[in-house]
Design an enzyme around this catalytic site. Sequence first.
Site, PDB file in Angstrom:
ATOM      1  N   GLY A 138       0.636  -0.845   0.111  1.00 13.59           N
ATOM      2  CA  GLY A 138      -0.474   0.115   0.029  1.00 13.59           C
ATOM      3  C   GLY A 138       0.679   0.965   0.256  1.00 13.59           C
TER       4      GLY A 138
ATOM      5  CB  CYS B 202       5.396  -3.770   0.148  1.00 18.38           C
ATOM      6  SG  CYS B 202       6.210  -2.261  -0.563  1.00 18.38           S
ATOM      7  CE1 TYR B 203       1.610   1.368   5.138  1.00 23.04           C
ATOM      8  CE2 TYR B 203       0.218  -0.431   6.136  1.00 23.04           C
ATOM      9  CZ  TYR B 203       0.768   1.076   6.101  1.00 23.04           C
ATOM     10  OH  TYR B 203      -0.400   1.433   7.518  1.00 23.04           O
TER      11      TYR B 203
ATOM     12  CG  HIS C  73       5.390  -5.226  -4.726  1.00 26.49           C
ATOM     13  ND1 HIS C  73       3.738  -5.428  -3.505  1.00 26.49           N
ATOM     14  CD2 HIS C  73       5.743  -4.124  -4.354  1.00 26.49           C
ATOM     15  CE1 HIS C  73       3.888  -4.383  -3.423  1.00 26.49           C
ATOM     16  NE2 HIS C  73       5.579  -3.294  -3.543  1.00 26.49           N
TER      17      HIS C  73
ATOM     18  CD  GLU D 132       2.278  -8.293  -4.707  1.00 29.17           C
ATOM     19  OE1 GLU D 132       2.692  -8.663  -4.245  1.00 29.17           O
ATOM     20  OE2 GLU D 132       1.754  -7.068  -4.711  1.00 29.17           O
TER      21      GLU D 132
ATOM     22  CG  ASP E  22     -12.018  -6.863 -20.145  1.00 30.87           C
ATOM     23  OD1 ASP E  22     -11.767  -8.055 -20.980  1.00 30.87           O
ATOM     24  OD2 ASP E  22     -11.167  -5.612 -20.116  1.00 30.87           O
TER      25      ASP E  22
ATOM     26  CE  LYS F 295      -7.693  -7.443 -21.485  1.00 35.59           C
ATOM     27  NZ  LYS F 295      -8.945  -6.372 -21.488  1.00 35.59           N
TER      28      LYS F 295
END
Length: 598
Positions: free
Chosen positions: A51, A78-79, A164, A166, A221, A367
Amino acid sequence: MDKIAVLDFGGQYAHLIANRVRRLNVFSEIFEGDTPAEKLREFKGIILSGGPQSVYDEDSLKCDPGILELGVPLLGICYGHQALAYVQGAKVEPADFREYGLAEMKITKAKGLFDGLNPTEIVWMSHGDSVKELPPGYEVIGESPGENAAIANFEKNFYGVQFHLEVTHTAAGMKMLNNFLNLCNVKREWKIDDFIAAEMELVRKKVGKKKVFMMVSGGVDSTVAFALLEKALGPDRVFGLFVDTGFLRLNERTEVEEALKSLGFNNLHVRDASKRYFEALQDRYDPEAKRKIIGDLFVKAQAEIVEELKLNPEEWLLGQGTIYPDTIETGGTKYAAKIKTHHNRVEQIEKLMKEGKVIEPLAQLYKDEVREVGMKLGLPEKLVWRHPFPGPGLAVRCLCIQEAVPVEHQSTLEKNINEEVAKFGLQGKVLPIQSVGVQGDFRTYRHPLVLMGASDFKTLGKLATKLINQFQEINRVIWLQHPNKIESVKVQNSYLTRERIKLLQQADAKVNEFMEKHSLSRQIWQFPTVLIPVSINRENGEAIVLRPVCSEEAMTANFYEMDLKLLKNLTEEIMTVPGITAVFYDVTNKPPGTIEWE
Ligand code: XMP
């Protein structure tokens, strides 16, 4: 059903973590960062997201120390890592060594979270604060140039990583997450089929007896959302509207119409609103102003059709193919900064959303998952794998400008840049135009730097990262392909006109034909062709920037490293378009550059 809780501390991260957890077939649920531990009792593990805040700021979001007592594995990222260390009494302060971008991490304990990893791993960092000392019971398990890159309390299964894991830049990120899920002992039960079934049920509930008015663009989408709504509600209750804004690709309107009709979507209206779009945008150059006008006109077109067809607005919901990154980039969550307003997130739509009049069956997905849903729903592969195309279309790939934007301290800046790049046999020049970028979760609007000379993508990529970190005035680096050298740069006031869009359409068509011919469309995730109002070495004309990227979910992206021979051919092709004076190749990753220029 076994589940993991993801605590959201703002920005894009929590949803991206949830996406990654789903890919490992595990259910997760997202909660506000400060959710009381009591509410999280049923979860098999907790991940604290990154964050944009600082834990030592008084009003920043803190996690409930009660989560330490739940007896489940915890992972702070991280945060989240800082927040977790902080509630255990460790000091968190501005870092001595701030890290943005790729970093090498030496694994010092290859077990638990790091089980089975290589002795060193490349990780992606983006932090200004650091955990300065270890909380009790912890040891360091990974070392990078910054402080305490990764720490663990093995006894309790608590982990904290400064990078990170992710994002795709962290190559072993999924392996680490998989290790964490193993430590949580969570059952792998999540399937896309379950998502589809649950979402259809939700759609039926939300729509009730009403009908859905769906805005379609022919893109992945909205077509997948349309198909899902049709499947849930039946064809008579879903009405499609395709608005031709004038900013479509060459021949796109006919192609989309035919594709959707061939899929059996017969309830489809097409509206040519291009005249109105060009009129409304004729003197606009600011990217956000352009985006807002375009989004508002979509809503207007919808309202007009409702009136013309004498549909009762009370009986209709507005359907959109919004996916998660659209929301987050518009600053649509509590702690996210606005990067750019997506056409499906303008104020008018947000108002309708508050009134409960909008339905977006894919709003939580990324996506890659939308494509999976599309395939499951039986849509043809060609359509499902179409490259993403922004709702505002070529309008956000056609840079407008009122007058050249002077580069502050240009000569000193260019002198300093040239000292750096000369070591690599290159020359640099900063252009008097601006484009949108994203750094440390915030929007930037800065100049592109042109690099001139023979080089290779490894060198250019490294240089781009370094120079953008070093020089505040720039947020993109582009590599000159033609001509060889810049003698003069002319910038004229330029807006969105049919002529300019036609020019861009021609160059864009060349790029698409080229991609098809060389079977590049799976390797390249998206390939924006950008028109910039810059005339190089000539009195009049414009220039093209090629912006092919590799990505998985659009939140981060790497520029594509095209074979240099192919790039030469493509450049020659584009130079045959009358009025084009130069071709550039964008070598900026995201962050710090966004994928689109506006
Ligand atoms: P950026 O440029 O922010 O783009 O890196 C991320 C992805 O989003 C697409 N994009 C949009 N898609 N409506 C959309 O449906 C929009 O207004 C919009 N703006 C950007 C962009 O093409 C990329 O795939």
